[in-house]
Structure formats: structure tokens, C-alpha cells
Design a protein around this motif. Structure first.
Motif, PDB file in Angstrom:
ATOM      1  N   ASP A 176       0.728  -1.643  -0.226  1.00 19.93           N
ATOM      2  CA  ASP A 176       0.059   0.141   0.203  1.00 19.93           C
ATOM      3  C   ASP A 176       0.864   1.282  -0.034  1.00 19.93           C
ATOM      4  O   ASP A 176       1.572   1.351   0.809  1.00 19.93           O
ATOM      5  CB  ASP A 176      -0.891   0.149   1.607  1.00 19.93           C
ATOM      6  N   LEU A 190      -9.530  -3.420  -3.316  1.00 17.83           N
ATOM      7  CA  LEU A 190      -9.445  -2.360  -4.360  1.00 17.83           C
ATOM      8  C   LEU A 190     -10.568  -1.480  -4.659  1.00 17.83           C
ATOM      9  O   LEU A 190     -10.127  -0.139  -4.888  1.00 17.83           O
ATOM     10  CB  LEU A 190     -10.687  -3.258  -5.282  1.00 17.83           C
ATOM     11  N   SER A 222     -11.518   1.689  -3.960  1.00 13.52           N
ATOM     12  CA  SER A 222     -10.940   3.092  -2.641  1.00 13.52           C
ATOM     13  C   SER A 222     -12.075   4.065  -2.513  1.00 13.52           C
ATOM     14  O   SER A 222     -12.146   4.528  -3.260  1.00 13.52           O
ATOM     15  CB  SER A 222     -10.155   3.946  -3.325  1.00 13.52           C
ATOM     16  N   LYS A 231      -6.534   1.425  -9.293  1.00  8.90           N
ATOM     17  CA  LYS A 231      -5.918  -0.097  -8.551  1.00  8.90           C
ATOM     18  C   LYS A 231      -6.554  -1.150  -9.067  1.00  8.90           C
ATOM     19  O   LYS A 231      -5.633  -2.885  -9.469  1.00  8.90           O
ATOM     20  CB  LYS A 231      -6.463   0.236  -6.672  1.00  8.90           C
ATOM     21  N   GLU A 288      -4.332  -1.602 -11.988  1.00 12.14           N
ATOM     22  CA  GLU A 288      -2.965  -1.645 -11.917  1.00 12.14           C
ATOM     23  C   GLU A 288      -3.454  -3.755 -11.674  1.00 12.14           C
ATOM     24  O   GLU A 288      -2.252  -4.835 -12.141  1.00 12.14           O
ATOM     25  CB  GLU A 288      -2.665  -1.299 -10.063  1.00 12.14           C
TER      26      GLU A 288
END
Length: 652
Positions: free
Chosen positions: A164, A356, A358, A367, A370
Motif C-alpha cells: 500500500d 480494491l 478506494s 487499483k 493495476e
């Protein structure tokens, strides 16, 4: 984007550039631009940007900075008593130095490939259009050098950074400027601000922060380059080739920012299919999925099953709670991992993380990108399950759905079909859910294979489920289990895998959902089931009942039927001797599968398979559409029953 040729980056050539790279780390000169100096007026984090803009006492003179000196100063500040350089500081310094050397190598390669070397030699004699071309190629060379450098830093450091990075990203105030003027200025400018941040007392508190900050910094540099790359010219010799670093899995393909090597396989509990009770459909599907993924060809970067129509990039398993979803995920991963280890194939188990969604605007999309990115890496087999998929992919039009969920779905749709969707046939995303009716309609329409996870369903299933539990007790105390076993059943016999889908579906006669059955009867009145028109009329009737039924659903039905045509076992000796099939080249594998498919099709009845799959799919559509309504009705009936009962009690 097709990359037609691969060029090796040779280690011995990099060794020759290492001195130049360490020279830049020891000292660079940079004069800040006026805009960067005045950035502090509207900055979000004034202290840091002010600090960056006053980096050279506001004098405007060129300043010399040294990353290696700053790292030494950090060492003194963080670990005053230690003699050795702390491991993370050392690792970072080394990674940045290697990346600079690699960036210089890539820049030199671009100079030669694009004709910039020739222009550079004749630069004093160039006419105005020659000068323009020279400057333009210079900018592109610089941008690609910085991109390669940043990309290599991330490749080497991201696996060691914290999972994180949001706290570090909050501290980071962005890049005041990025220079594409010349390669020298490009490196000087990027190292100047990197150095300034490292020296800021708020940024680095521990030596692990050095790695975390470096990753955040070079990610920002890549983002900045990606934003500006559309203005670059003469990029043909960048996008048409791949550079692969010798003895490493690092490669640069144009501007593709696929973080090969950043996704690490997640640990999971090993589970065999025999330990899962019932779920015949799900186990059969899982076995087929693993055989198909293992057929992927790493040389050709494609999968023969894709050409035969038997591959599912996105599938869905659904069922009531407690029927073994998580066990099934683990069993698929176990089976893939065992075969991959056996065949010497890299395997990535890549479940969607729970964290996931946010709260930051745009954070969920970032995210999700990613998470989806590694799926485009053709160098390994990837199984990416999304457990409790209704949490992150729920119907966007429902009330109270967060912006984060909408972002995640947007990314999912973009990467599963559309311009970004690359599927080599080496990765499969599995949605697992108890509540398929809560999933977004567009997400469901991406699903090419679906199966029920329904747990124990027969007397034998329940016998086996209990047997799996009490046999552990029997091992430790053989006399303790004083009960009689069935005389006509051998435990776990019913938990073997089905031969093919026909075994499982042979009892499908008519649809079980009332509204689908009604449509089925209407179509039957017009045509026989073995006539093509029967299905056209059936679809038309279904569309009247379920307006969201579209040609994408018809495509999904077609792919389900294609899956049945490839519903055959791979020969056991192919697994025992991988040379026979798995280690063969693409053409050979494809021809072997085609032979198997022909043999398999001889035993099939196309119109019957088509009927079974259509009924199965339409029942599924109806179940999903009706469940939501039914759930509300049941809850209301339940409430009324409770109230009636309560009144009776009260009356007494």
C-alpha cells in the motif's frame, strides 16, 4: 500493437555504460525553469513544493546536486550507528544506477535506428527542416530513454515496495517539471527532483521509505511521459520492436507499461477435486479450463483452443452460500500449479484483492488497472478469480452504488472487450458469486462460460461429505466410529470427474423457468427443434420477456456450444510425457487437437447439444432476472407471516 522483432540488451554492453551512469548519480547540474520555481503559489502541499522551488536558494543559478551524497546523508540520519549501508538504500541506489545505464543503451539504440546519429554528426550543416527533424528526434530519444529508465526501476524495486503506497503518494507533491530537451537534460532534470525529494526530511522516515518513494517517483515520471507521448514524432522505431534484457524477464515493448514481474503469485491452500463434494458441473468446467490453459503456446503467444473456439477468458461460477466456491477456487489453482510445476511453466495465481474499492476519486480505477495489467503478460499462465464478485461488480444502476464500483466496472469492461483487450489465451478471469442477479448486466454479458456451484445434491454426495469428516477421526481412533457403512457404495466414487458435459446435462429436457418454458412452447408450435428457425423464434420470444436479451447473449450461447465441441479429454499420456503434446510447436498442437475434436464430434448430436445449451443459458438468464424480485417477495411474505403469528400469540 504487433511488435515484429525482438532485440537483446546485452549485459556486457550495459557494463560499459555503468561508469557513465554512476557519474550522473555523483553529480548533475540543473537550472530550474521559471514555471517550476513559481509552482508554490497554488500548491496543495506548500512546504514540499516551496522547498523544491527554493532548492537553489531562489538564486536561479545552475545548481549541482548529488544523489549518492544524499543517500549517504540519509544513512547517517536514519542509522547513525551502523557501518554498512542499510540494505534498502543500497538496493535503491544500485537499481537506479542500473536503470540509467539501461536508459542510455536504449537511447543509443534509438539514435542508430531512427537516423538521429547521422543528423547529430551533420548538425552544424543542417537546413531548417533538418534542424526541425533533429530536435524532434532528440525529444523522442530523451522521452524513450526516461521511460525505459523509469520502467526498469519499477521492474526491479516494485516487488520489494510496500503493497500500500497511498501514504507515500499523499506526501508526494508531483514533478515540478520534466525535460525532453536533450538526453543529458532529461536525466539531469529527473535526478535533480528525485534528489530534492530524498533530501526532504518529511519524505523519508525509514530506510524502507526509500524504496517506496522511489517507486512512487518513477511511476509519476512514467505517467508524465505517457501524457506527453502523443506529441512525440518519429516513434516508428520504438513501437515496432521489443527490447529484452539478457538473462532476465525484463522487456520493453514500445510504450507498453505492462508491469511484467510485479504481480506475485498469492499463497493458497492445496485442495484436490476429490475433496469437493457434488458440484459435478463446476468440477468438470474447472478441469476443462486447466487443460485449455495448459495448451497455451509461449512461442506463438496464442492458444490452439482459442482457434477451435474452446477458450474462456471470462467465466462465472454461481450458487447458494456454503456450496464450496472458495474450495473450488483453491482446487483450480492447485490443479494448474501442479501441472505448471510439472511442465516447467510459470504460473500466477492472481485473485482480486478485497481492498480494491478506494475512497479517493479515481483511486479505484487506478487499483483496478493495476490488477488487470498483469493479465496482459504473455509470459505466464494466469488464473484471476474474483470471489464474491457482487461486491466490486454490482449493478451500476442500483441505488447507493459507490463511484468506486462504477470505476472498477468501467476498467473491467475496457480490458475484457474493446481496444485494450488483449487475450493471448493464457489468462482467465473467474467471477464467483452467490448473487449473480446483483452483478452488472454488462459484466454478465462478458461471461463466456458459466456453471452452477450447487454443492451436495444426492444421497451419495451427503454420504461422502460426512465420510470426509469422520474418516479423520477413524485414522486417530479406529474403534471409535461404530457405525455401519453402505454395502452397495464405495466412498467418494460419485465424486470422480464426469466424462463430458453430456453426462451432466443428459436430463435437460425442457426449461425449468416458467417464462422460458412458455416461450419455448410458442417457438415449438411454429417449428421443430431441429430446424434453425426454431431458435430464431425462441430468441424473439425471449426478447419480448427480457428486453435486455441481445445479440451478445446469442454470441455467448454460440461460444457455449463451441465449448461442447471441444469437450474432450486430453490423452493421459500427453500429461505423462509432455514431449508428445505440451512441448510441441503451435501447429502440431493445433492439428492434434483438431483430430481429437473430429473424433469427439462423431459421437455428438449437434441439434441436441444446441438445444441443451440454449435451454441452460435461457434458464440462467431468467433465474438471474427473477431472483431479485423473488427475494423481495419472499422477504415480504416472511414479514407478513411473522406479524400474523404475533397477532395470534397476542390474542391468546
Amino acid at each position: 500493437m504487433e511488435h515484429n522483432s525482438t532485440f537483446p540488451i546485452k549485459q556486457n554492453e550495459l557494463n560499459m555504460l555503468r561508469d557513465e551512469a554512476s557519474g550522473y548519480l555523483k553529480s548533475i547540474q540543473w537550472e530550474q525553469g521559471a514555471r517550476a520555481k513559481n509552482k508554490d503559489k497554488d500548491a496543495k502541499d506548500e512546504s514540499i513544493l516551496l522547498y523544491l522551488s527554493r532548492a537553489n536558494n531562489g538564486s536561479g543559478a545552475t545548481e549541482i546536486t548529488s544523489v549518492s551524497k544524499t543517500i549517504l546523508a540519509l544513512k547517517k540520519r536514519l542509522l547513525p550507528d551502523s557501518i554498512a549501508i542499510p540494505v534498502h538504500l543500497n538496493q535503491t541506489l544500485y537499481a537506479v544506477q542500473e536503470a540509467i545505464a539501461l536508459g542510455i543503451w536504449v537511447k543509443d539504440s534509438y539514435y542508430d535506428a531512427s537516423g538521429l546519429s547521422g543528423l547529430h554528426e551533420r548538425r552544424s550543416a543542417l537546413d531548417s527542416s533538418g534542424k526541425r527533424e533533429y530536435e524532434s528526434k532528440m525529444h523522442t530519444a530523451t522521452a524513450f530513454m526516461l521511460f525505459s529508465m523509469a520502467y526498469n526501476v519499477l521492474h526491479n524495486l516494485k516487488p520489494h515496495a510496500s503493497d500500500d503506497l497511498s501514504v507515500m503518494k499523499q506526501k508526494f507533491a508531483g514533478l515540478p517539471e520534466v525535460s525532453f530537451m536533450t538526453p543529458l537534460k532529461g536525466i539531469a532534470c529527473s535526478l535533480f527532483y528525485y534528489d530534492k525529494y530524498l533530501g526532504h526530511p518529511e519524505i523519508i522516515k525509514t530506510d524502507k521509505d526509500v524504496i517506496d518513494f522511489t517507486v512512487v517517483y518513477f511511476e509519476a515520471l512514467i505517467d508524465e511521459i505517457q501524457l506527453r507521448k502523443s506529441s512525440l514524432e518519429y516513434t516508428e522505431t520504438i513501437v515496432d520492436r521489443t527490447y529484452k534484457l539478457e538473462n532476465s524477464d525484463f522487456a520493453i515493448s514500445g510504450w507498453d507499461n505492462v508491469f511484467a514481474g510485479t504481480a506475485k503469485s498469492v499463497e493458497f491452500n492445496k485442495i484436490q477435486f476429490e475433496q469437493i463434494v457434488g458440484n459435478r458441473d463446476a468440477k468438470h468446467f474447472a478441469r476443462r479450463l486447466t487443460e485449455r490453459m495448459l495448451s497455451y503456446d509461449f512461442e506463438a503467444k496464442k492458444n490452439p483452443f482459442q482457434e477451435l473456439g474452446g477458450f474462456m477468458p471470462v467465466f462465472m461460477g454461481y450458487g447458494i452460500p456454503g456450496t464450496g466456491k472458495s474450495m473450488l477456487i483453491a482446487a483450480i489453482a492447485t490443479r494448474l500449479k501442479e501441472h505448471c510445476d510439472n511442465l516447467d511453466i510459470p504460473f500466477l495465481f492472481h485473485p482480486m484483492p478485497d481492498t480494491l474499492i478506494s475512497t479517493f476519486q479515481g483511486g479505484s480505477a487506478e487499483k483496478m488497472v493495476e490488477w488487470m495489467k498483469p493479465m496482459q503478460d504473455p509470459s505466464k499462465l494466469i488464473f484471476a478469480p474474483i470471489d464474491d464478485a457482487e461486491n466490486n461488480l454490482q449493478e451500476r444502476t442500483a441505488q447507493g452504488v459507490s463511484a468506486g464500483v462504477k470505476e472498477v466496472i468501467g476498467v473491467f469492461l475496457r480490458y475484457t472487450e474493446g481496444a485494450y483487450a488483449v487475450n493471448y489465451g493464457n489468462s482467465s478471469i473467474g467471477l464467483f458469486t452467490n448473487l449473480p442477479e446483483m452483478l452488472d448486466k454488462a459484466v454478465i454479458s462478458r461471461v463466456q462460460g458459466r456453471f452452477k456451484i450447487d454443492g451436495a445434491r444426492t444421497e451419495h454426495d451427503f454420504l461422502d461429505q460426512d465420510h470426509l469428516w469422520w474418516r479423520k477421526l477413524e485414522k486417530t481412533m479406529p474403534e471409535f466410529i461404530n457405525m455401519k457403512s453402505p454395502s452397495d457404495y464405495q466412498y467418494l466414487k460419485a465424486q470422480g470427474l464426469a466424462k463430458n458435459m453430456g453426462d451432466i446435462l443428459n436430463n435437460i429436457e425442457k426449461p425449468t423457468e416458467a417464462r422460458v418454458l412458455e416461450a419455448y412452447h410458442k417457438a415449438e408450435k411454429l417449428n421443430k427443434v431441429n430446424e434453425h428457425e426454431f431458435f430464431a423464434n425462441l430468441y424473439l420470444e425471449i426478447q419480448k420477456i427480457f428486453p435486455f436479451f441481445s445479440s451478445r447473449d446469442v454470441r455467448n450461447i454460440q461460444s457455449a456450444i463451441s465449448l461442447r465441441l471441444t469437450d474432450f479429454d486430453l490423452e493421459q499420456d500427453w500429461f505423462d510425457n509432455p514431449e508428445i503434446y505440451f512441448k510441441q510447436n503451435y501447429e502440431t498442437k493445433f492439428n492434434m487437437l483438431q483430430e481429437l475434436m473430429k473424433q469427439n464430434m462423431k459421437g455428438l448430436d449437434f441439434s441436441e447439444i444446441r438445444r441443451q445449451e440454449v435451454v441452460r443459458y435461457l434458464d440462467n438468464v431468467a433465474t438471474i432476472a427473477d431472483t431479485d424480485f423473488k427475494r423481495k417477495v419472499d422477504a415480504r411474505i416472511n414479514q407478513l407471516n411473522i406479524e400474523t403469528k404475533a397477532r395470534e400469540q397476542f390474542g391468546k
